[in-house]
Design an enzyme around this catalytic site. Structure first.
Site, PDB file in Angstrom:
ATOM      1  N   LYS A  78       8.127  10.424  11.215  1.00  0.00           N
ATOM      2  CA  LYS A  78       6.937  11.171  10.797  1.00  0.00           C
ATOM      3  C   LYS A  78       7.065  11.547   9.325  1.00  0.00           C
ATOM      4  O   LYS A  78       8.187  11.747   8.827  1.00  0.00           O
ATOM      5  CB  LYS A  78       6.807  12.448  11.641  1.00  0.00           C
ATOM      6  CG  LYS A  78       6.617  12.181  13.121  1.00  0.00           C
ATOM      7  CD  LYS A  78       5.247  11.628  13.410  1.00  0.00           C
ATOM      8  CE  LYS A  78       5.060  11.362  14.896  1.00  0.00           C
ATOM      9  NZ  LYS A  78       3.745  10.788  15.189  1.00  0.00           N
ATOM     10  N   LYS A 181      -6.676   4.018   5.343  1.00  0.00           N
ATOM     11  CA  LYS A 181      -6.109   4.499   6.609  1.00  0.00           C
ATOM     12  C   LYS A 181      -6.104   6.027   6.653  1.00  0.00           C
ATOM     13  O   LYS A 181      -6.375   6.629   7.691  1.00  0.00           O
ATOM     14  CB  LYS A 181      -4.687   3.949   6.792  1.00  0.00           C
ATOM     15  CG  LYS A 181      -4.023   4.477   8.041  1.00  0.00           C
ATOM     16  CD  LYS A 181      -3.244   3.482   8.818  1.00  0.00           C
ATOM     17  CE  LYS A 181      -2.882   4.046  10.191  1.00  0.00           C
ATOM     18  NZ  LYS A 181      -1.533   3.695  10.598  1.00  0.00           N
TER      19      LYS A 181
HETATM   20  O1  PAF Z   1      -2.594   7.979  14.101  1.00  0.00           O
HETATM   21  C1  PAF Z   1      -3.214   7.321  14.957  1.00  0.00           C
HETATM   22  O2  PAF Z   1      -3.265   7.627  16.155  1.00  0.00           O
HETATM   23  C2  PAF Z   1      -3.898   6.047  14.501  1.00  0.00           C
HETATM   24  O3  PAF Z   1      -3.615   5.882  13.137  1.00  0.00           O
HETATM   25  C3  PAF Z   1      -5.397   5.947  14.765  1.00  0.00           C
HETATM   26  C4  PAF Z   1      -6.007   4.884  13.912  1.00  0.00           C
HETATM   27  C5  PAF Z   1      -6.112   7.261  14.562  1.00  0.00           C
HETATM   28  C6  PAF Z   1      -5.640   5.435  16.179  1.00  0.00           C
HETATM   29  O4  PAF Z   1      -5.163   6.228  17.202  1.00  0.00           O
END
Ligand code: PAF
Length: 312
Positions: A78, A181
């Site tokens: 993490k 992302k």
């Molecule tokens: O952190 C997560 O869970 C993933 O990056 C996402 C894209 C939100 C899908 O569960």
């Protein structure tokens, strides 16, 4: 057979470890979660629902000095554990070695570069997902892709990942991908964690759907002000598409909250709030998500120092 060190023993570390071991690489996982590491040493890595094999061989260690120096490493802890992991890597990463971070959030590469030097630190973004079932046991999400910035020294690791069936692409504009992302994460993760719902359920009512789009718009505006070129035109439709495509997923932040582990909120909403301030943009929705998740963590009396917990 290549020796590969995976730093982490959580869901993504297990997913990568199992697939690399399946193509005969010698995998070692370095983690702080003692139960997880013990399970790996006892039974290897197990994939839930895998009918082909019982387990995939891997060694687990909690002390980096118990293993010889490594040339290739993957960082899958993490984001709040990056500094500690980088300091451990500093003790065992070969002077010509390299670590590839495939973590969520902003700031990981900078920490690695500071501690290990830029030549030994690389970053990528992945859309592979996985759910931790228990110590040493993981349930893979669907297929994804790994995007990495070209880096001298990364080729051997890329080859190993390709041999293990991972799709990899090299991209010039990594910060665009990292932000693309990040925007998805700030819109989906805290809301699923606060509302205790699967990703797809955020689309089910106008309130959560509205909050999701406000968080995405704010982060998108910050990215635009910073001159970041995103991988999509419209952050709101991109986030809605991901929530629909991963409808059955328990987001990583909800998984963290459910097992009482610290979340990555600071490297997600916290990073957006700080980046917003740097360009004089207020980001109230991200700030409230940050405070609500921090309050939730506090109520659960989560201590970032409790390294023996299942928190990778
Ligand atoms: O952190 C997560 O869970 C993933 O990056 C996402 C894209 C939100 C899908 O569960």
């Amino acid at each position: 057979m290549t020796d590969i060190l995976i730093v982490g023993s959580g869901a993504m570390a297990l997913l990568f470890g199992a697939r690399l071991a399946a193509s005969d690489h010698k995998v070692t996982l370095l983690g702080t979660w003692r139960e997880g590491i013990q399970a790996i040493n006892q039974s290897g890595i197990r994939i839930a629902g895998d009918l082909k094999r019982d387990s995939y061989p891997a060694q687990g260690v909690t002390d980096p000095l118990k293993i010889p120096p490594v040339k290739l490493a993957l960082l899958l802890v993490k984001s709040w554990q990056t500094e500690r992991a980088a300091k451990q890597l500093a003790q065992i990463l070969d002077p010509e070695g390299i670590v590839l971070s495939l973590q969520n959030g902003l700031g990981n590469l900078e920490i690695l570069g500071e501690i290990l030097g830029d030549r030994r630190a690389a970053q990528g973004v992945t859309t592979y997902g996985a759910t931790l079932i228990g110590p040493g046991v993981v349930c893979p999400g669907g297929e994804g892709i790994i995007s990495v910035q070209p880096h001298p020294g990364l080729d051997p690791l890329i080859q190993c990942l390709k041999q293990s069936g991972f799709s990899i692409q090299e991209v010039k504009n990594l910060s665009g991908l990292v932000w693309s992302k990040l925007i998805i994460n700030v819109a989906i993760n805290p809301l699923t964690a606060l509302l205790n719902v699967k990703n797809g359920q955020l689309l089910d009512n106008k309130y959560s759907k509205g909050l999701m789009s406000l968080a995405a718009c704010e982060a998108g505006n910050v990215a635009q002000a910073l001159g970041i070129e995103l991988g999509y035109e419209d952050p709101v439709s991109a986030v809605e598409a991901v929530a629909a495509a991963t409808a059955e997923n328990i987001s990583s932040m909800l998984q963290d909250i459910r097992r009482g582990a610290p979340t990555e909120i600071d490297a997600m909403c916290g990073a957006v709030v700080r980046a917003g301030r740097s360009v004089n943009l207020n980001t109230p929705v991200n700030e409230i998500m940050l405070l609500l998740i921090q309050a939730r963590e506090n109520i659960m009396r989560i201590s970032e120092n409790e390294n023996n917990d299942n928190n990778e």
